[in-house]
Design an enzyme around this catalytic site. Structure first.
Site, PDB file in Angstrom:
ATOM      1  N   HIS A  68       0.794  -1.233   0.000  1.00 56.49           N
ATOM      2  CA  HIS A  68       0.000   0.000   0.000  1.00 56.49           C
ATOM      3  C   HIS A  68       0.827   1.284   0.000  1.00 56.49           C
ATOM      4  CE1 HIS A  68       0.476   0.087   4.448  1.00 56.49           C
ATOM      5  NE2 HIS A  68       0.284   1.383   4.297  1.00 56.49           N
ATOM      6  N   GLU A 112       3.502   5.351  -3.364  1.00 59.27           N
ATOM      7  CA  GLU A 112       3.704   6.676  -2.785  1.00 59.27           C
ATOM      8  C   GLU A 112       5.149   6.891  -2.318  1.00 59.27           C
ATOM      9  OE1 GLU A 112       1.642   8.948  -3.018  1.00 59.27           O
ATOM     10  OE2 GLU A 112       2.233  10.503  -1.600  1.00 59.27           O
ATOM     11  N   ASP A 113       5.719   5.896  -1.697  1.00 60.35           N
ATOM     12  CA  ASP A 113       6.999   6.109  -1.009  1.00 60.35           C
ATOM     13  C   ASP A 113       8.225   5.502  -1.684  1.00 60.35           C
ATOM     14  OD1 ASP A 113       5.565   7.410   0.880  1.00 60.35           O
ATOM     15  OD2 ASP A 113       5.610   5.816   2.373  1.00 60.35           O
TER      16      ASP A 113
HETATM   17 MN    MN Z   1       0.848   3.181   5.392  1.00 58.23          MN
END
Ligand code: MN
Length: 729
Positions: A76, A80-81
């Site tokens: 998840h 994003e990261d």
């Molecule tokens: Mn998270």
């Protein structure tokens, strides 16, 4: 390192126990993918980052989600990261997992700019509306739960911010989805950071009475258990202290001390079937005194989130009241895990969907799903709760809720009818769009207006979805245009009367007007004026017809012996829409709009002013001699005529600048002068420029320009002052 691997091994055996037939190789490779991509990244608590997705996956498993969800839980934070991409995840784990991860990523990117209460509800709705697959929001909730569990490692500011978001957005969503257990934990974790003092008090109080509470809980539990055993009812009895936040709410909403919170204890009896539920309630009422009016039957009438249970409040021999909840195993599962529990049950039954009833609320709230087979259940679940709404941002970051299919016109009218009526264009996500552009969730919408706009046209009515916009546009046609038409019509009509040597008073005669109106086929003069103004009737034609009626009436009058003096009817002028000034300012064509005063020139009543329609929808009022106005020829349409209302009251803040040769107590003397003039000083700063001169800037409150000029003149007489002037941008 090996710590994480050991944790994963334990988790894997939990998967095998919980989801028989799960592809553990696939789930393991999701774990390894996350571990690889997050690499050496550490969490705030110093552990390897992958412990976070692992913990989220554990929650996801506990909730009862499927294999895809477990993979997505691991991944998840990857988009994003880390440098992992959607395509990569899609290729390795399939489109479903990729879409879920993408969905969670989008929710992560939602910014909570506003912390106002009414905004929170919209943000909640927007989050849900953004979700195409229910698993996305469930994983997001699991993510938030783990982040809250480990929030002690964040800064105090971050703690409060996340706690507020959790309390206002995630806990209510968990509640709406019927996930009681997670909702409680989120609330308890949040309130601890939102009001540490209040919570500390409760926790200390509970600790003090812990021994007493525990012995009470076990006594009552054993009593119930023993009685049910006698009746040979298979059951599980639990006793507990209510959760922190519910005690907190009771204490602070009802202003009570912990000792005064009576219903602190709750018992739960879990049985096999519904019949037993009612039977057990009867037995509980034999054991303890039921409190009248406290029996709640959520089995026959489930709560909107499908919570089902029997509740009763009773008082035992010790005089302590407590609540008993009675429910079946299945109801309990639903109460704890909500929507996810439905899915678990369904899968357990291998796709047999006999009990339509059970899914009624899910169907109500979620888009209809195809009853194909169990595996498809979740994939087909789409949130319908707000399918008829769309949520968009103002440039200022406020969320506006509109009906699905809404266009920029709907948006403009939802802000203010004056914005809609003067709309000349729309920008969505920094792109110019057409008026009929359909808005999507999360769009940032900006409306361009111009005072020279001719207002809405008939075809706008076909481009809008909201009744608000419809009503406001109709009102515009009816009212604003009508008044305009009446005015124009009346002027034309009067001019024509004059040309034909007639007076308005002739038309208004009691013996003329009714017949004249009948003759021109209008029910009132206003209607006739409106028609003339609109061009439906020519003023010449109207006057000709009415002139005949005046002649007829005159003829009749001569025959009549005594003309009675008739009271003169007065034509009511079309009602003028008297807009109220805002902060003492009337903005032409934007009555009632938000008004702020430009800091660059700080106008006060008496200054000639001009308004600038800002992108944040307010009007910023400048002085007409402000350099920002004089120099800005870029957006002439944004400047609107503005005037001070006659009824100015209160004070206005403005800034003055004083130059002086520096000396001791110069600042003091200036303040004394202002004080003597009864002028409030908002801020005051004096700076020694080093060359023997001082520069003083003061923000003061004055009623108007006259008062300001007087004060400035007075300041010139202070010893050493060489110049006083206003800010000019
Ligand atoms: Mn998270």
């Amino acid at each position: 390192m090996s710590d994480v691997l050991e944790k994963y091994r334990q988790f894997e055996s939990a998967i095998i126990r919980t989801i028989p037939g799960a592809n553990t190789d696939r789930i393991r490779s999701a774990f390894e993918f996350a571990r690889l991509h997050h690499g050496t990244q550490l969490r705030k608590d110093g552990t390897e980052f992958v412990t976070h997705p692992l913990a989220v996956a554990e929650i996801v498993l506990e909730i009862g989600l499927d294999e895809d969800s477990l993979c997505a839980a691991f991944l998840h934070d990857c988009i994003e990261d880390t440098d992992a991409t959607f395509e990569e995840i899609e290729k390795l784990f399939g489109p479903d997992v990729a879409i879920i991860v993408d969905g969670v990523t989008k929710l992560t990117r939602v910014t909570y700019t506003s912390k106002e209460e009414e905004q929170m509800e919209n943000l909640r709705k927007m989050l849900i509306a953004m979700v195409r697959d229910i698993r996305v929001i469930l994983i997001k909730i699991a993510d938030r739960l783990h982040n809250m569990r480990t929030i002690e490692y964040q800064t105090a500011e971050k703690q409060r911010e996340k706690a507020l978001e959790t309390m206002e957005i995630y806990a209510p969503i968990a509640h709406r989805l019927g996930m009681q257990k997670i909702k409680w934990e989120l609330e308890d974790l949040s309130i601890d950071y939102l009001d540490p003092i209040g919570c500390g008090k409760i926790k200390r109080g509970l600790r003090r009475q812990q021994a007493r509470d525990e012995s009470f809980l076990s006594r009552v539990r054993e009593m119930i258990q023993a009685r049910l055993l006698e009746e040979e009812i298979k059951c599980k009895v639990e006793g507990r202290i209510k959760h922190l936040y519910s005690i907190y709410r009771k204490m602070y909403e009802q202003n009570k001390e912990l000792a005064e919170v009576l219903d602190l204890y709750a018992f739960r009896v879990i049985v096999d079937d519904i019949e037993d539920c009612y039977y057990v309630m009867g037995l509980v009422h034999e054991l303890f005194h039921p409190i009248p009016g406290k029996i709640k039957d959520y089995i026959s009438t489930p709560k909107p989130n499908d919570y089902r249970s029997l509740h009763t409040s009773v008082i035992g021999s010790e005089g302590v009241p407590f609540e008993v909840q009675i429910r079946t195993v299945e109801m309990h599962q639903t109460a704890e895990y909500g929507i996810a529990a439905h899915w678990k049950y369904k899968e357990g039954r291998e796709g047999k969907v006999a009990d339509e009833e059970k899914f009624a609320w899910v169907r109500r709230q979620l888009e209809s799903y195809q009853e194909s087979d169990a595996q498809d259940f979740f994939q087909a679940l789409k949130i319908d709760m707000f399918a008829d709404e769309v949520f968009v941002y103002t440039p200022g970051g406020d969320v506006v809720s509109l009906p699905a299919g809404a266009t920029p016109i709907d948006f403009a009218y939802s802000i203010h009818s004056a914005i809609g009526n003067t709309m000349t264009g729309a920008i969505v996500n920094r792109r110019m769009v057409t008026f009929s552009h359909i808005l999507q969730n999360g769009d940032i919408v900006e409306i361009l207006t111009s005072k020279s706009s001719k207002g809405p046209t008939r075809d706008w009515l076909n481009m809008i979805k909201s009744t608000e916009a419809r009503n406001k546009i109709r009102q515009f046609f009816k009212k604003e245009k009508r008044e305009e038409n009446i005015l124009h019509g009346k002027m034309n009509f009067e001019a024509e009367l004059k040309r034909q040597n007639l007076q308005m008073s002739d038309v208004l005669r009691e013996d003329v007007l009714p017949k004249a109106l009948a003759r021109v086929s209008f029910s009132s003069l206003e209607d006739m004026f409106a028609a003339i103004g609109y061009g439906g009737v020519s003023s010449q034609k109207a006057v000709n017809k009415i002139r005949e009626e005046i002649r007829n009436a005159d003829k009749l009058k001569k025959k009549e012996p005594e003309p009675e003096p008739s009271p003169v009817m007065v034509l009511k002028p079309p009602r003028e829409q008297k807009a109220k000034p805002v902060k003492g300012v009337m903005v032409e064509s934007l009555p009632g709009c938000l008004v702020k005063f430009a800091k660059c020139c700080a106008p006060v009543p008496g200054d000639p002013i001009i308004g600038f329609v800002t992108r944040g929808f307010g009007v910023s009022v400048h002085r007409q001699d402000c350099v920002n106005y004089l120099r800005s020829k870029k957006e002439p349409d944004r400047w609107v005529n503005s005037t001070w209302a006659d009824t100015e009251s209160g004070t206005y803040s403005t800034e003055i600048q004083i130059s002086a040769s520096d000396r001791k107590s110069l600042a003091m003397d200036i303040m004394t002068v202002l004080n003597a003039l009864d002028i409030k000083i908002e801020s005051f700063s004096a700076r020694n420029l080093g060359d023997g001169t001082a520069f003083i800037s003061a923000t003061i409150e004055v009623k108007n320009r006259d008062e300001l000029v007087r004060a400035m003149a007075r300041l010139m007489s202070v010893q050493g002052v060489t110049d006083t002037r206003r800010v000019d941008g």
